[in-house]
Scaffold this motif. Structure first.
Motif, PDB file in Angstrom:
ATOM      1  N   ASP A  56       0.856  -1.299  -0.020  1.00 15.68           N
ATOM      2  CA  ASP A  56      -0.090   0.215  -0.002  1.00 15.68           C
ATOM      3  C   ASP A  56       0.684   1.359   0.020  1.00 15.68           C
ATOM      4  OD1 ASP A  56      -1.741   1.974   0.225  1.00 15.68           O
ATOM      5  OD2 ASP A  56      -2.876   0.898   1.794  1.00 15.68           O
ATOM      6  N   LYS A  58       0.218   4.243  -0.635  1.00 16.07           N
ATOM      7  CA  LYS A  58      -0.398   5.360  -0.108  1.00 16.07           C
ATOM      8  C   LYS A  58      -0.219   5.572   1.441  1.00 16.07           C
ATOM      9  CE  LYS A  58      -4.149   5.943  -3.472  1.00 16.07           C
ATOM     10  NZ  LYS A  58      -5.350   5.708  -3.781  1.00 16.07           N
ATOM     11  N   GLU A  59      -0.415   4.129   2.135  1.00 15.99           N
ATOM     12  CA  GLU A  59      -0.153   4.197   3.456  1.00 15.99           C
ATOM     13  C   GLU A  59       1.208   4.594   3.649  1.00 15.99           C
ATOM     14  OE1 GLU A  59      -0.285   0.542   6.898  1.00 15.99           O
ATOM     15  OE2 GLU A  59      -1.343   0.485   5.090  1.00 15.99           O
ATOM     16  N   GLY A  62       1.712   8.468   1.811  1.00 18.24           N
ATOM     17  CA  GLY A  62       0.846   9.430   1.688  1.00 18.24           C
ATOM     18  C   GLY A  62       0.343   9.550   0.192  1.00 18.24           C
ATOM     19  N   HIS A  63      -1.009   9.817   0.150  1.00 21.57           N
ATOM     20  CA  HIS A  63      -1.806   9.768  -1.163  1.00 21.57           C
ATOM     21  C   HIS A  63      -1.012  10.358  -2.223  1.00 21.57           C
ATOM     22  CE1 HIS A  63      -5.278   9.465  -3.766  1.00 21.57           C
ATOM     23  NE2 HIS A  63      -5.307  10.517  -4.040  1.00 21.57           N
ATOM     24  N   LYS A  64      -0.738  12.068  -1.852  1.00 25.99           N
ATOM     25  CA  LYS A  64      -0.030  12.945  -2.837  1.00 25.99           C
ATOM     26  C   LYS A  64       1.372  12.217  -3.292  1.00 25.99           C
ATOM     27  CE  LYS A  64       1.021  17.983  -3.181  1.00 25.99           C
ATOM     28  NZ  LYS A  64       0.798  19.062  -2.489  1.00 25.99           N
ATOM     29  N   GLU A  65       2.102  11.952  -2.359  1.00 28.90           N
ATOM     30  CA  GLU A  65       3.362  11.535  -2.702  1.00 28.90           C
ATOM     31  C   GLU A  65       3.393  10.282  -3.722  1.00 28.90           C
ATOM     32  OE1 GLU A  65       7.938  10.546  -0.766  1.00 28.90           O
ATOM     33  OE2 GLU A  65       6.323  11.214   0.475  1.00 28.90           O
ATOM     34  N   ALA A  66       2.348   9.116  -3.145  1.00 32.87           N
ATOM     35  CA  ALA A  66       2.491   8.085  -3.800  1.00 32.87           C
ATOM     36  C   ALA A  66       2.076   8.206  -5.464  1.00 32.87           C
ATOM     37  CB  ALA A  66       1.394   7.226  -3.151  1.00 32.87           C
ATOM     38  N   ARG A  67       0.914   9.155  -5.427  1.00 34.03           N
ATOM     39  CA  ARG A  67       0.478   9.506  -7.257  1.00 34.03           C
ATOM     40  C   ARG A  67       1.446  10.050  -7.816  1.00 34.03           C
ATOM     41  NH1 ARG A  67      -4.359  13.070  -7.450  1.00 34.03           N
ATOM     42  NH2 ARG A  67      -4.052  12.519  -9.592  1.00 34.03           N
ATOM     43  N   GLN A  74       7.766   3.062  -6.233  1.00 33.37           N
ATOM     44  CA  GLN A  74       7.192   3.111  -4.934  1.00 33.37           C
ATOM     45  C   GLN A  74       7.947   1.920  -4.276  1.00 33.37           C
ATOM     46  OE1 GLN A  74       3.344   2.387  -5.810  1.00 33.37           O
ATOM     47  NE2 GLN A  74       2.799   4.667  -6.031  1.00 33.37           N
TER      48      GLN A  74
END
Length: 412
Positions: A56, A58-59, A62-67, A74
């Motif tokens: 995961d 996003k976990e 964080g959502h913004k950085e993962a995107r 990743q």
């Protein structure tokens, strides 16, 4: 010349998303090959792969950085975070001008490219992300690790196809050995299980079509092998000069004592049928390590489960080691992980380190009948306790790139 040691390790693999889980399942002989569920494989001849599960981003980020990261980046950043924690390095105390990153990727952000091409086709050029290029280029994993660490030293992304992990580790070894750096994060990452990659490899008839028995599909050296299985993940190691490691009282996992690289100069995708390049890379690695072939206790094979590749690697081992080839156990991690492309070398180096530490050789699973020309001791189907001091790890790639590293149990 500085001695070079391994002080940290991190892994994202089809067998687990940390080193201990990966190692436990590897020794147990578990298969990480499953049915692909990331996309619809109805029209595909091949429907299986070694997929990373329960990851995961996003976990973790964080959502913004993962995107802003492709999956391969990743994986790399997650593995590097693990390696940093394992190493115990205090980023406030290290000289960041003498810390760098040698991490490559064979295919880079291919999923990002495909997603953005779909947007271009369906919704027009206005919808294409301005982050497309920085997300897809193969050096971005190394760059992001460098940014996260604040590493100001040499940051490189070798592109030597499936030998990338060993190329990165070997070149990092040379760089530290020469006194040009104190700490280098080295390894590789790939996330190539995409529709277009699967279609291409499948149409090249390079992949196993054992779709009904995915866990039995990757079978290096076995007479029933019918192609390799795609995998994904990342393997990152922290390499450090022994002087620097001792100064900070680091826990040392193993020592890097040799590296050899060569080219087949033969074919775009086919290995040299007699394993000539593999032989020369292994020979150079042992010469660099200043050891004789008889001193090697275990060989971690490239062994992708292809007809020619496994046979030619066996021939190369026999050419270099002579009668010792029949004494030295040969293990093939890809029988359980599939072929992780640019991540393979880093992950397999971690497995070799764990073997040296624990005195256990992981098995080559799915061994029923040895294939023609494949007559060595492949540690069939069950892990084996052994007294281990020195091991070599082979990685070979499209274009004839060969890279071999030699690791030694650290004894002070």
């Amino acid at each position: 010349m500085e001695r070079v040691v391994i002080t940290g390790m991190g892994a994202i693999t089809p067998l687990g998303n940390d080193v201990e889980t990966f190692w436990t399942r590897l020794v147990r002989g578990d298969s990480g090959i499953t049915t692909i569920d990331a996309f619809d494989t109805t029209r595909f001849k091949v429907k299986i792969a070694g997929m990373v599960r329960d990851f995961d981003a996003k976990e973790l980020f964080g959502h913004k950085e993962a995107r802003r990261m492709d999956r391969f980046s990743q994986f790399a950043l997650a593995a590097a975070d693990q390696a940093l924690a394992d190493s115990g390095i205090d980023l406030e105390q290290v000289n960041k001008e003498r810390m760098g990153v040698y991490v490559g990727s064979g295919i880079g952000g291919i999923q990002t490219l495909m997603d953005q091409h779909t947007l271009l086709s369906d919704r027009g050029p206005e919808r294409v992300s301005p982050a497309l290029v920085p997300m897809m280029i193969a050096n971005m994993a190394a760059a992001l690790i460098s940014i996260k660490l604040g590493a100001l030293g040499a940051t490189l992304s070798p592109v030597t196809a499936c030998s990338i992990g060993n190329t990165a580790i070997g070149e990092a070894f040379f760089h530290i050995q020469s006194g040009r750096a104190d700490v280098l994060f080295a390894g590789g990452s790939d996330a190539a299980i995409t529709e277009i990659s699967l279609a291409s490899f499948s149409n090249a008839t390079a992949l196993s079509t054992r779709n009904d028995e995915p866990e039995r599909a990757s079978r290096p050296f076995d007479a029933g092998r019918d192609g390799f299985v795609m995998g994904e993940g990342a393997g990152i190691l922290v390499l450090e000069s022994l002087t620097h490691a001792l100064k900070r009282n680091a826990r040392i996992h193993a020592e890097v004592i040799g590296y050899g690289a060569s080219s087949d100069a033969y074919h775009m995708v086919a290995t040299h049928p007699e394993g000539d390049g593999a032989y020369r890379a292994m020979k150079l690695a042992l010469q660099e390590a200043k050891i004789q072939p008889g001193e090697v206790d275990v060989i971690s094979a490239h062994a992708t489960s292809t007809e020619l590749g496994d046979k030619s690697e066996t021939a190369a081992i026999k050419k270099l080691f002579g009668q010792d080839a029949y004494r030295i156990p040969v293990t093939a991690n890809k029988s359980m992980t599939g072929h992780m492309f640019g991540a393979a070398g880093g992950v397999e180096a971690i497995a070799l380190v764990k073997s040296l530490q624990n005195g256990i050789i992981p098995p080559t699973i799915n061994q029923q009948e040895r294939g023609e020309g494949c007559d060595l001791d492949y540690v069939p189907n069950a892990a084996r306790p052994a007294d281990l001091n020195i091991g070599i790890s082979n990685s070979f790639g499209f274009g004839g790139h060969n890279a071999v590293i030699v690791l030694k149990k650290y004894k002070g």
